[in-house]
Design a protein around this motif. Structure first.
Motif, mmCIF file in Angstrom:
data_model
loop_
_atom_site.group_PDB
_atom_site.id
_atom_site.type_symbol
_atom_site.label_atom_id
_atom_site.label_comp_id
_atom_site.label_asym_id
_atom_site.label_seq_id
_atom_site.Cartn_x
_atom_site.Cartn_y
_atom_site.Cartn_z
ATOM 1 N N LEU A 265 60.042 27.556 31.747
ATOM 2 C CA LEU A 265 58.712 26.952 31.599
ATOM 3 C C LEU A 265 58.089 26.632 32.953
ATOM 4 N N LEU A 266 58.927 26.242 33.906
ATOM 5 C CA LEU A 266 58.396 25.970 35.248
ATOM 6 C C LEU A 266 57.893 27.257 35.900
ATOM 7 N N ALA A 267 58.657 28.319 35.736
ATOM 8 C CA ALA A 267 58.230 29.610 36.305
ATOM 9 C C ALA A 267 56.885 30.018 35.711
ATOM 10 N N HIS A 268 56.738 29.815 34.416
ATOM 11 C CA HIS A 268 55.475 30.165 33.772
ATOM 12 C C HIS A 268 54.335 29.278 34.289
ATOM 13 N N GLY A 269 54.621 27.992 34.433
ATOM 14 C CA GLY A 269 53.608 27.071 34.965
ATOM 15 C C GLY A 269 53.139 27.501 36.338
ATOM 16 N N ARG A 270 54.081 27.936 37.160
ATOM 17 C CA ARG A 270 53.709 28.376 38.518
ATOM 18 C C ARG A 270 52.907 29.668 38.494
ATOM 19 N N LYS A 271 53.277 30.550 37.575
ATOM 20 C CA LYS A 271 52.495 31.789 37.446
ATOM 21 C C LYS A 271 51.050 31.463 37.068
ATOM 22 N N LYS A 272 50.909 30.546 36.150
ATOM 23 C CA LYS A 272 49.555 30.181 35.706
ATOM 24 C C LYS A 272 48.754 29.575 36.850
ATOM 25 N N ARG B 26 45.367 31.021 38.591
ATOM 26 C CA ARG B 26 44.152 30.206 38.650
ATOM 27 C C ARG B 26 43.606 30.169 40.089
#
Lengths: 252, 94, 325
Positions: free
Chosen positions: C310-317, C321
């Motif tokens: 989930l952290l990796a996904h958050g960073r991708k987002k 942005r």
């Protein structure tokens, strides 16, 4: 027949939320992080609350004086009417959230339709539940996207979860004479009619999650008719019903 | 890079018309999840109608050493308070 | 960071600052995160709040043990909501500790490595359904006595967490008593379960307040700094006084033959618990220590891929942005 069909329909609704709520509650204290633990407990609490309404109404419709608790704790596996998807074991956190999303997506479409049910009691339960499931599907959908499109490992685990669970999705859209009676009475939609909306929602989320929906259209069945549950349900009931079975007639 | 989820501060509007108030913090992987976590953690008892979250590291705060220069000068501006002015009762409510 | 704090000694702290600090505490001013504070104050708080947080989280396990076996839908929902609250309380307390410069993950790792403790009570098993009532009523009851006092603690974030927790906990003891009441007034088998639960949990519950004041190592300085606000024995007496009539109301036998009303003191006398048992449990030799810690450690390790994913996904987002701006 009409009342028995309604009874069966209500058991299907109530048993889905009961068994899935039970499964989700098994996580309490063991989630990957406190925030998720708290969120999962909220989902389980909503599902248990929905169960009380559906099974309470089922008992009323049946007219034999059985309460929601009687129905939950004193029926054996073959009398359960939940879809198989709900009784499958939790597996890892990814499998739990994938199962949750695949169910939530169905429930969110279903509750929307049931809000216009000709039976006011059904419509009222659906109206309350629809707000809960709208949040559930958003949360489980986001988590499926986050984990699918996260690390290599999380992606692989989510794809494995989807591959395992997908053959259980089709059962939610099966129809039989109970459903035909519900359609005729204007109480509930034909499950098959939910499929298009479901596929659009699930396809969109799983696409964002970079996951691939299996192409094989075969699906397991036997839960919502009670004809053949999985072996897992019996063990779940052993645990859940233990006190009521061991000390019959006691008030808790 | 740390593998810990960032810390977020949570602000909740309790009822329509009142300001958002700081209620606590939590961890979340991104802003969207932070709002959802805040909903699940801090509104379990029907406490909120609106949620703000901000990553804790983005909050600028005044320093305690400056407490004197920052806040004491306003102590002496007593004329800013309505009770400073004696208005005869005959004038009525003001 | 915390590890460095433990080794740092506070011997050469400015006496003038120390004096001003004590004066603020004596005036009942709250100490806030960015204020100057002695290193030992910070360290003691991290230890105390951290242990308190760990206790809430490990405390989910004995009660969670019965969620899947709750006898009615309503009891299941109540218990689940209650255990969920404990997770929430753990979260509030970790947040309070984090204001002192230690991260939640660091604290969790210290717990898993056995370098930080949690309340000894959670190393006892829950063996029958009445235990769930007894835990809510006796264990949470004891915790509330302590936590109500801690609302006045000198550290602002800790005090505020306590206020929120006390507000939420008020239903915990009541639901526990309500559950055990059903059993004490129920069938003979139910009453026997209730008696069994009270007998087993009474002494562990009164041990929760810690050893007698004369033997408690941390007390004096902590009292002076208002990290602790009332003594162990004082709190324990209050708990005994409020609980004995509640046991009598249930028609259960008192779990300690030494319990007697003392007219002269205006309090109940009671027997001292077996403190050697207490110290054994603290040292890891309680009935459930190993299982509890394994449970927590496994949950943490099994969940690593989820947190990372989930952290990796958050960073991708976040990166996407930024790129779009």
């Amino acid at each position: 027949m009409a009342d028995n069909a309604l009874f069966q329909f209500l058991l299907r609704m109530g048993d889905n939320s009961l068994i899935l709520g039970h499964r989700v509650s098994e996580w309490c204290g063991h989630s990957p992080v406190l925030e998720e633990d708290i969120a999962l407990a909220n989902t389980a609490l909503d599902l248990i609350g929905q169960t009380q309404f559906w099974l309470g109404l089922a008992g009323e419709v049946e007219g034999k004086g059985r309460s929601a608790d009687d129905l939950a704790f004193l029926r054996d596996a073959w009398d359960y009417r939940n879809v198989l998807l709900c009784e499958l074991p939790n597996g890892d956190f990814g499998q739990t959230l994938m199962r949750q999303f695949l169910y939530d997506a169905w429930a969110s479409v279903m509750m929307g339709r049931l809000m216009t049910s000709s039976d006011e009691r059904v419509a009222a339960i659906a109206a309350k539940a629809s707000k809960e499931v709208a949040y559930h599907v958003e949360r489980s959908g986001d988590t499926v996207v986050g984990l699918g499109d996260g690390t290599e490992e999380s992606h692989a685990r989510m794809q494995a979860a989807l591959d395992y669970l997908w053959p259980y999705v089709g059962e939610m859209f099966d129809s039989d004479e109970v459903d035909a009676a519900m359609v005729k009475a204007g109480i509930a939609p034909d499950p098959a009619s939910l499929r298009e909306e479901y596929d659009a929602l699930v396809g969109k989320v799983l696409g964002q999650a970079t996951l691939t929906i299996p192409t094989d259209t075969f699906h397991h069945k036997g839960g919502r008719t009670g004809y053949m549950h999985t072996e897992h349900l019996g063990h779940l009931l052993c645990t859940m019903q233990w006190l009521q079975r061991a000390y019959p007639g006691a008030t808790w | 890079m740390s593998k810990e989820w960032p810390l977020w501060e949570v602000f909740i509007r309790g009822q329509h018309g009142l300001s958002h108030r700081h209620v606590g913090s939590l961890h979340a992987p991104d802003a969207e999840m932070a709002i959802k976590n805040a909903r699940d953690v801090y509104t379990r008892r029907n406490e909120g109608v609106s949620i703000w979250v901000v990553e804790a590291q983005h909050i600028a705060a005044s320093s305690p050493e400056e407490k004197g220069p920052l806040y004491e000068p306003s102590n002496s501006k007593v004329y800013r308070h309505p009770t400073f002015f004696d208005i005869p009762e005959e004038v009525g409510h003001m | 960071m915390y590890a460095q704090m433990i080794t740092a000694e506070a011997s050469d702290e400015d006496p003038k600052l120390l004096e001003e600090f004590q004066a603020r505490i004596d005036r009942d001013e709250k100490i806030e995160p960015k204020d100057w504070m002695p290193m030992a104050y910070r360290k003691t708080l991290i230890r105390q709040i951290g242990q308190h947080a760990h206790s809430e989280v490990v405390g989910q396990l004995p009660e969670g043990n019965w969620i899947t076996r709750a006898p009615t839908l309503e009891r299941k929902a109540i218990l689940l909501a209650k255990v969920q609250d404990e997770a929430g309380h753990g979260l509030y307390l970790y947040s309070a500790a984090e204001t002192l410069g230690v991260s939640r993950d660091e604290l969790v790792e210290l717990l898993h490595e056995g370098k930080m403790k949690y309340s000894s009570i959670f190393n006892y098993p829950t063996l029958n359904w009445a235990d769930i009532g007894a835990v809510g009523w006796l264990v949470d009851g004891a915790a509330i006595v302590n936590q109500v006092a801690l609302q006045r603690t000198s550290y602002g974030p800790y005090s505020r967490a306590m206020i929120r927790i006390c507000k939420e906990e008020s239903f915990h003891a009541r639901q526990g008593y309500h559950a055990i009441m059903q059993m004490a007034f129920g069938t003979p088998a139910q009453k026997a379960m209730a008696q069994d639960a009270v007998n087993r949990l009474w002494f562990p519950a009164i041990m929760m307040f810690g050893p007698s004041d004369s033997e408690s190592v941390h007390s004096e300085q902590s009292m002076q700094w208002k990290i602790k606000v009332r003594s162990n024995d004082d709190l324990r007496q209050q708990f005994v006084d409020q609980t004995v009539p509640q046991i009598e109301y249930l028609g259960l036998d008192l779990p300690d033959p030494g319990i007697k009303w003392n007219e002269e003191r205006g309090h109940y006398d009671y027997s001292d618990p077996d403190w050697s048992e207490f110290f054994n449990v603290i040292k890891g030799k309680g009935p459930c220590n190993v299982d509890r810690l394994n449970d927590r450690t496994n949950a943490w390790e099994d969940g690593a891929w989820v947190r990372d994913g989930l952290l990796a996904h958050g960073r991708k987002k976040a990166a996407a942005r930024t790129a779009a701006e």
